[in-house]
Structure formats: C-alpha cells, structure tokens
Design an enzyme around this catalytic site. Structure first.
Site, PDB file in Angstrom:
ATOM      1  N   GLU A  69       0.892  -1.095   0.047  1.00 59.62           N
ATOM      2  CA  GLU A  69      -0.070   0.063   0.010  1.00 59.62           C
ATOM      3  C   GLU A  69       0.849   1.121  -0.053  1.00 59.62           C
ATOM      4  O   GLU A  69       1.522   1.535   0.942  1.00 59.62           O
ATOM      5  CB  GLU A  69      -0.975  -0.081   1.458  1.00 59.62           C
ATOM      6  CG  GLU A  69      -1.728   1.199   1.623  1.00 59.62           C
ATOM      7  CD  GLU A  69      -2.594   1.417   0.145  1.00 59.62           C
ATOM      8  OE1 GLU A  69      -3.098   0.488  -0.404  1.00 59.62           O
ATOM      9  OE2 GLU A  69      -2.579   2.536  -0.288  1.00 59.62           O
ATOM     10  N   CYS A 103       4.430  -2.406  -8.386  1.00 54.98           N
ATOM     11  CA  CYS A 103       3.030  -1.904  -8.061  1.00 54.98           C
ATOM     12  C   CYS A 103       3.076  -0.700  -7.061  1.00 54.98           C
ATOM     13  O   CYS A 103       3.438   0.330  -7.460  1.00 54.98           O
ATOM     14  CB  CYS A 103       2.332  -3.192  -7.222  1.00 54.98           C
ATOM     15  SG  CYS A 103       0.553  -2.818  -7.306  1.00 54.98           S
ATOM     16  N   ARG A 135      -5.033  -4.352  -7.623  1.00 54.73           N
ATOM     17  CA  ARG A 135      -5.559  -2.962  -7.423  1.00 54.73           C
ATOM     18  C   ARG A 135      -4.099  -2.341  -7.974  1.00 54.73           C
ATOM     19  O   ARG A 135      -3.747  -1.319  -7.117  1.00 54.73           O
ATOM     20  CB  ARG A 135      -5.796  -2.752  -6.130  1.00 54.73           C
ATOM     21  CG  ARG A 135      -6.815  -3.461  -5.392  1.00 54.73           C
ATOM     22  CD  ARG A 135      -7.156  -3.085  -4.022  1.00 54.73           C
ATOM     23  NE  ARG A 135      -6.160  -3.255  -3.181  1.00 54.73           N
ATOM     24  CZ  ARG A 135      -5.508  -2.386  -2.401  1.00 54.73           C
ATOM     25  NH1 ARG A 135      -5.512  -0.938  -2.602  1.00 54.73           N
ATOM     26  NH2 ARG A 135      -4.210  -2.541  -1.415  1.00 54.73           N
ATOM     27  N   HIS A 178       3.366  -7.635 -10.353  1.00 55.21           N
ATOM     28  CA  HIS A 178       4.033  -8.294  -9.536  1.00 55.21           C
ATOM     29  C   HIS A 178       4.583  -9.518  -9.870  1.00 55.21           C
ATOM     30  O   HIS A 178       4.374 -10.627  -9.663  1.00 55.21           O
ATOM     31  CB  HIS A 178       3.016  -8.786  -8.186  1.00 55.21           C
ATOM     32  CG  HIS A 178       2.386  -7.838  -7.524  1.00 55.21           C
ATOM     33  ND1 HIS A 178       2.819  -7.442  -6.296  1.00 55.21           N
ATOM     34  CD2 HIS A 178       1.242  -6.972  -7.609  1.00 55.21           C
ATOM     35  CE1 HIS A 178       2.061  -6.290  -5.780  1.00 55.21           C
ATOM     36  NE2 HIS A 178       0.965  -6.321  -6.516  1.00 55.21           N
ATOM     37  N   GLU A 197       7.325 -10.897  -8.554  1.00 57.62           N
ATOM     38  CA  GLU A 197       7.529 -11.686  -7.366  1.00 57.62           C
ATOM     39  C   GLU A 197       6.349 -12.671  -6.840  1.00 57.62           C
ATOM     40  O   GLU A 197       6.692 -13.401  -5.977  1.00 57.62           O
ATOM     41  CB  GLU A 197       7.891 -10.611  -6.268  1.00 57.62           C
ATOM     42  CG  GLU A 197       6.679 -10.144  -5.492  1.00 57.62           C
ATOM     43  CD  GLU A 197       6.120  -8.796  -6.196  1.00 57.62           C
ATOM     44  OE1 GLU A 197       6.608  -8.462  -7.522  1.00 57.62           O
ATOM     45  OE2 GLU A 197       5.491  -7.993  -5.579  1.00 57.62           O
TER      46      GLU A 197
HETATM   47  N1  GLN Z   1      -3.300   0.168  -4.832  1.00 57.92           N
HETATM   48  C1  GLN Z   1      -2.267  -0.001  -4.090  1.00 57.92           C
HETATM   49  C2  GLN Z   1      -1.676   1.514  -3.858  1.00 57.92           C
HETATM   50  O1  GLN Z   1      -2.226   2.392  -4.243  1.00 57.92           O
HETATM   51  C3  GLN Z   1      -0.961  -0.955  -4.809  1.00 57.92           C
HETATM   52  C4  GLN Z   1      -1.469  -2.092  -4.844  1.00 57.92           C
HETATM   53  C5  GLN Z   1      -0.255  -3.147  -4.746  1.00 57.92           C
HETATM   54  O2  GLN Z   1       0.977  -2.719  -4.608  1.00 57.92           O
HETATM   55  N2  GLN Z   1      -0.718  -4.411  -4.933  1.00 57.92           N
HETATM   56  O3  GLN Z   1      -0.541   1.554  -3.010  1.00 57.92           O
END
Ligand code: GLN
Length: 192
Positions: free
Chosen positions: A47, A78, A137, A172, A174
C-alpha cells in the site's frame, strides 16, 4: 551486489525469495543503517500510502531519495512504482512520492470487477515466452515521460518502465514464479 528490500510493509518476503533463487544476497531494509549496507534497493507491492508514511516517519525517505538520485539501482513493483513516480493521480491526500521515475501513474486504475487480474505481457527485453503478469489493485501508467522507457506492455499500454538503473513495474513478478524480471534488474544494476 547486496540487494536491500524495503520491508516497511507489503510483500517484501517474496522479493527476497526471488533474489535468493537467483543467487543474490538480499536482506530486509527498515532503517537508514540497513540502507547504507545495500548496493541496490527493491520496493515491494503493498500500500503506497502506508509505505510513504512509514518511510517519512523513519527518516529513510530522504535517504532513498538521495541514493536514488546518486544512481543506486532501484526495483519497484506496484505500490513501489507509485512510490517512485513523478506524479500520482488519485493519490490520497498528502501522499508523498520520491519523484525519481518520469511517469504519471493513476492509483487503483482498473475498474471494480477487474481490480485484480492476470494477463500475458509483452516484454521485449526478455526472451519468449510472454511474462505472466499478476495485477492487484494496480496503478496504470498514464504517461511515460522522455526520461523513462516503456519495457513491458499489456496490449499496447505500458505496464513497466526502465529509467537508467531503475526498473519499475505496475504488476507483481515476485508473485509469478518467474524470476526473469528480477534477473533483468540485476543485469541492469550491474551493467548500468
Ligand atoms: N493500490 C495500491 C496502492 O495504491 C497498490 C497495490 C499493490 O501494490 N498491489 O498503493
């Protein structure tokens, strides 16, 4: 090459496992002292707002910024991509980023039904087969500026970039049990 993996929040353990499978020395980075021992840094998915807050309050934010500007290789997936981006659309209020990669990203850009999905990606810097992309996401890369170069594509849309010794991806690797992009990063980090 000693690879630090930013371990404030997110799926840092999976990155460490991927680097270790490739024979690289990888370890968790939480403090400025940890970072000082790293030649390169990976910033995991998770996040981005939480990673940014924890990095700011621990003081490591400025040090990543300084080392990144000085040419330390960075690998981001991400949330990590968001953390490095020049500009973030749909950011949370007060969300800070390092601004080290010349991209504009939009957080949580994929619609509700497809918040998470998997897709085969075109990655011209790798040999076939296509790369299995895991998106959770994920941010969309809405603009790739002149400093960065798109290296991974979902259809025609860029989902990964390289800028010098920085490799940043909206998906991802990983989580894909395919270490080719970690290997690509290690090659990038050592050859420039
Ligand atoms: N939606 C997340 C963000 O805003 C990122 C999601 C993820 O790293 N899988 O940080």
């Amino acid at each position: 090459l000693k690879i630090g993996v930013l371990a404030l929040q997110g799926d840092f353990a999976e990155h460490i496992e991927a680097f270790e499978r490739l024979g690289a020395a990888a370890f968790e980075v939480r403090t400025e002292a940890d970072l000082a021992a790293a030649d390169a840094l990976a910033i995991p998915g998770g996040e981005s707002t939480v990673i940014a807050k924890l990095a700011s309050s621990s003081g490591i934010f400025d040090e990543i910024c300084r080392r990144g500007k000085a040419g330390m290789p960075l690998f981001a997936t991400c949330a990590g991509l968001i953390f490095l981006a020049r500009r973030v659309l749909d950011a949370s209020e007060g969300q800070v980023t390092l601004g080290l990669v010349d991209v504009v990203v939009r957080r949580n850009a994929y619609g509700r039904q497809i918040r998470s999905f998997e897709a085969e990606l075109e990655v011209p810097v790798l040999d076939p087969p296509k790369f299995h992309g895991v998106f959770i996401r994920a941010p969309a890369i809405e603009e790739v500026g002149p400093e960065a170069e798109a290296i991974a594509f979902l259809g025609t849309n860029p989902v990964g970039v390289r800028q010098g010794r920085i490799v940043a991806l909206s998906f991802h690797p990983e989580l894909a049990s395919d270490d080719r992009l970690h290997r690509y990063f290690l090659d990038t980090a050592t050859t420039g």
